[in-house]
Structures are given as C-alpha cells and as structure tokens.
Design an enzyme around this catalytic site. Structure first.
Site, PDB file in Angstrom:
ATOM      1  N   GLU A  47       0.839  -1.212   0.000  1.00 40.56           N
ATOM      2  CA  GLU A  47       0.000   0.000   0.000  1.00 40.56           C
ATOM      3  C   GLU A  47       0.871   1.257   0.000  1.00 40.56           C
ATOM      4  OE1 GLU A  47      -0.016  -2.383   2.254  1.00 40.56           O
ATOM      5  OE2 GLU A  47      -1.983  -3.337   2.319  1.00 40.56           O
ATOM      6  N   TYR A 101      11.643  -7.285   5.675  1.00 35.32           N
ATOM      7  CA  TYR A 101      11.695  -8.487   4.853  1.00 35.32           C
ATOM      8  C   TYR A 101      12.927  -8.487   3.976  1.00 35.32           C
ATOM      9  CZ  TYR A 101       9.679  -6.877   0.304  1.00 35.32           C
ATOM     10  OH  TYR A 101       9.440  -6.297  -0.899  1.00 35.32           O
ATOM     11  N   ARG A 181      -0.587 -13.566  -0.307  1.00 34.71           N
ATOM     12  CA  ARG A 181       0.769 -13.820   0.187  1.00 34.71           C
ATOM     13  C   ARG A 181       0.768 -15.147   0.931  1.00 34.71           C
ATOM     14  NH1 ARG A 181       1.494 -10.529  -3.090  1.00 34.71           N
ATOM     15  NH2 ARG A 181       2.334  -8.421  -2.841  1.00 34.71           N
ATOM     16  N   LYS A 240      -4.044  -8.497 -13.844  1.00 37.82           N
ATOM     17  CA  LYS A 240      -2.630  -8.204 -14.113  1.00 37.82           C
ATOM     18  C   LYS A 240      -1.990  -9.447 -14.721  1.00 37.82           C
ATOM     19  CE  LYS A 240      -2.139  -6.681  -9.631  1.00 37.82           C
ATOM     20  NZ  LYS A 240      -1.411  -6.149  -8.461  1.00 37.82           N
ATOM     21  N   GLY A 245       1.025  -8.012 -19.994  1.00 34.47           N
ATOM     22  CA  GLY A 245       0.154  -6.841 -19.972  1.00 34.47           C
ATOM     23  C   GLY A 245      -1.014  -6.973 -19.018  1.00 34.47           C
ATOM     24  N   ASP A 274       2.234  -3.146  -7.726  1.00 38.19           N
ATOM     25  CA  ASP A 274       1.817  -1.927  -7.027  1.00 38.19           C
ATOM     26  C   ASP A 274       1.969  -0.705  -7.939  1.00 38.19           C
ATOM     27  OD1 ASP A 274       1.442  -3.521  -4.742  1.00 38.19           O
ATOM     28  OD2 ASP A 274       3.546  -3.270  -4.186  1.00 38.19           O
ATOM     29  N   ASP A 310      11.235  -1.652  -4.441  1.00 44.72           N
ATOM     30  CA  ASP A 310       9.818  -1.563  -4.806  1.00 44.72           C
ATOM     31  C   ASP A 310       9.450  -0.199  -5.376  1.00 44.72           C
ATOM     32  OD1 ASP A 310      10.115  -3.735  -2.981  1.00 44.72           O
ATOM     33  OD2 ASP A 310       7.975  -3.656  -2.536  1.00 44.72           O
TER      34      ASP A 310
END
Ligand code: KDG
Length: 332
Positions: A47, A101, A181, A240, A245, A274, A310
């Site tokens: 997020e 992580y 996850r 996704k 694509g 994300d 990320d």
C-alpha cells in the site's frame, strides 16, 4: 504512541490507503539467498508503494499505519513524507519494532521472499488508527486496500473494515488488490476473507493465480477471471498479466487489454504490481479511459521491474509518457 510529524493537513488527500510499511533488504547481486553477501535497504509494503506511485503521478495520498520507534520506522516516515505522502496518520509504536523483509534477486526462477515481521508494529494497526483519520475521508475520492493487511492480525482486519465503512459513508471509490501472500496465510484461511474484501469493493485488481484463490479454482483466462470476480460484486475487475500486460472488464460489459511493455533487463520484479495499480488509479482519477489506464499501469509496472527496490522505478508523469511514446534510447 506519538504521531509522526508530517503534513500540515490543509488539503484533503484524494486517495487514502493503509497497511504495514516494511523495510526491504534487497539482494545486491542475483543468486540464492545463502550466497548473498550485501543488501540494499529499501522502503516497501504494497500500500505504501501505491501511495508513493500515486504521489509521483501528482495525486495527494494519505497513508494510515504504524511503525516501530527505531531507525527503520524513521526511515519509512521520512521516505513517505519526502515523496509527498500525508504521514499524519502513521503512528510510532514504542513497544514493537518495524517489520523487515529480505529478498533475493534471480535471473532465472522465482525470487524467495522472507518476512521478519511477526510481532512488528505494522500488524498492530487497528480500527482506532483509522478512526483517528476519519476526517480525511470526508474530502477524499478513493480508498485503496490490499489482501495483505487482513492477513496480518485480527486488529488489522478490523482496521480494513473500519476504512471500508468510512469510505462507503463518504462515497469514495474502493479498490482492492488481492495480493495473496502464501507466506502469511493459507489459501483456505484467505479465501473467505478475500472474497469478502472483493465483494465490498468497486474495483478489484488480481493476477490469474490470485483470481483462482478467490474463486476456488484456476480461471481459464483473463476474461473468465474477471467475470468470476465481477460476479462477487465489484463493478470493475482488472487482471494483471505481468509481462503479458493487462485486461479489464466492467459490469457494463466493457473490455480493454494492453499487451505490456518489453523490459530488456528485468532487475527486480517485486513491486511491479503496485506500480501498475498506482498508475491505473491515477489515470482513472484523471478521468482517462480504460485503454489509457492499462497502458499507464503496464508502463509503471515495467518501470518498477527495471530498477532495484519496490519504489525506485515508480515513474513521474513525464517518465510515464516517455515509456509509452517509446522510440528513443537516450535524451542527450
Ligand atoms: O507488492 C510488493 C510487496 O509484496 C512488498 O512490498 C512487501 O507488502 C509487502 C508484503 O507484505 O508482501
């Protein structure tokens, strides 16, 4: 708990999101974790990645969450604030550390991601954290949630529910990225919670594997995945497809696809989803049609894959436009 000093709060955010922001240690070189000797420290958390992606594309975004009273928590707050994210609703928990992580990089095969987050501050987020930010929902347009937060703890699940209720009361669009996850919960435990999350959303984002988890069996293709997710309640389902694509279908029967962008050197794929979500939401907030929103999403995802961490590659608007236009190798 003390609030992290941040935004002056004069302008309401367009987008609100919440979750657990983490410190990621990303392998400095490709190969198995056992052989990696150095790591780069990055700020991560799905997020938070979306919040930064939206901020880089010009949208005011607020993030609700908790960090530990340690240098990692400070790094997270500084980073998000520096990106222009409203951090007033991040609290600093004196009793728990910031979650961490670690992940490999691989040239071939799947990347191993290991969490060191149990008992961390982020998982203790609760409905009161969301209640403290209630006023921000009044002027906002969008709430973005993911399936990671309800996997963290009962209190985190209650925070998600509280945010959904506030969003409904104030007429916000609610999007959900399924973000299954398996290192946080089993499919059996996740399915009912994720189905409820999807059912309460206006827009759902999922890959084919995640759609299979929600639906109870693997979909035959993107169209079937979207149809199954739409049947649960949302008015828009975005699938996704990674390097292939993306695809969208609406409850009104509109469809669009985008073939994706070739990434000549995939440096680090984590966070690409994300980036995709952030750019799609930005495009929709800007009033753009779905074919453009998918192109933005795929371009942002490709940009993330091309850099380490990320958030590093999350594009600004000129960078996004340049990727979509293609053509030039260098600007000299
Ligand atoms: O989407 C990227 C995320 O998976 C990463 O930033 C860590 O939020 C994270 C999680 O819980 O996996």
């Amino acid at each position: 708990m003390t609030p992290a000093a941040g935004d002056d709060g004069r302008t309401p955010p367009a987008v609100i999101t919440l979750g657990e922001c983490l410190i990621a240690f990303v392998a400095g070189s490709p190969g198995p974790l056992a052989e990696v000797a150095s790591f780069e420290r990055h700020v991560a958390g799905s997020e938070a990645n979306v919040a930064v992606g939206l901020a880089r594309l010009g949208h005011r975004t607020a993030y609700i969450g908790r960090v530990g009273d340690d240098g990692f928590g400070t790094a997270i707050v500084r980073r998000l604030r520096g990106e222009g994210v409203d951090v007033r609703w991040i609290t600093v928990d004196p009793a728990a550390p910031t979650g961490v992580y670690v992940r490999e990089r691989r040239v071939l095969g799947p990347v191993d991601v290991r969490y060191y987050r149990s008992g961390a501050a982020g998982a203790a987020i609760d409905a009161d954290d969301v209640g403290a930010a209630a006023a921000s929902f009044a002027g906002a347009r969008w709430l973005h949630l993911t399936g990671i937060t309800p996997a963290l703890s009962a209190s985190a699940r209650s925070a998600v529910d509280a945010a959904r209720r506030l969003a409904r009361r104030h007429g916000l669009t609610v999007s959900v990225d399924v973000n299954m996850r398996r290192r946080l919960w089993t499919e059996a435990a996740a399915r009912p919670v994720l189905r409820d999350l999807v059912a309460g959303a206006d827009m759902v984002f999922a890959d084919l594997d995640e759609a299979g988890v929600v639906l109870g069996s693997p979909p035959t293709d993107a169209g079937a995945a979207a149809a199954g997710l739409l049947a649960l309640g949302p008015s828009t389902a975005v699938i996704k497809l990674g390097a292939a694509g993306s695809y969208v279908r609406t409850g009104a029967g509109d469809e669009a696809t985008h073939p994706g962008f070739l990434v000549p050197t995939a440096v680090d794929p984590i966070g690409a989803g994300d980036g995709f979500v952030a750019a799609c939401i930005a495009a929709r907030l800007d009033g753009l049609p779905w074919p453009t929103a998918l192109a933005w999403g795929d371009a942002a995802g490709a940009a993330v894959v091309g850099s380490l961490g990320d958030q590093t590659g999350l594009p600004t608007r000129p960078e996004l436009d340049a990727i979509i236009a293609g053509g030039r190798d260098a600007v000299r």
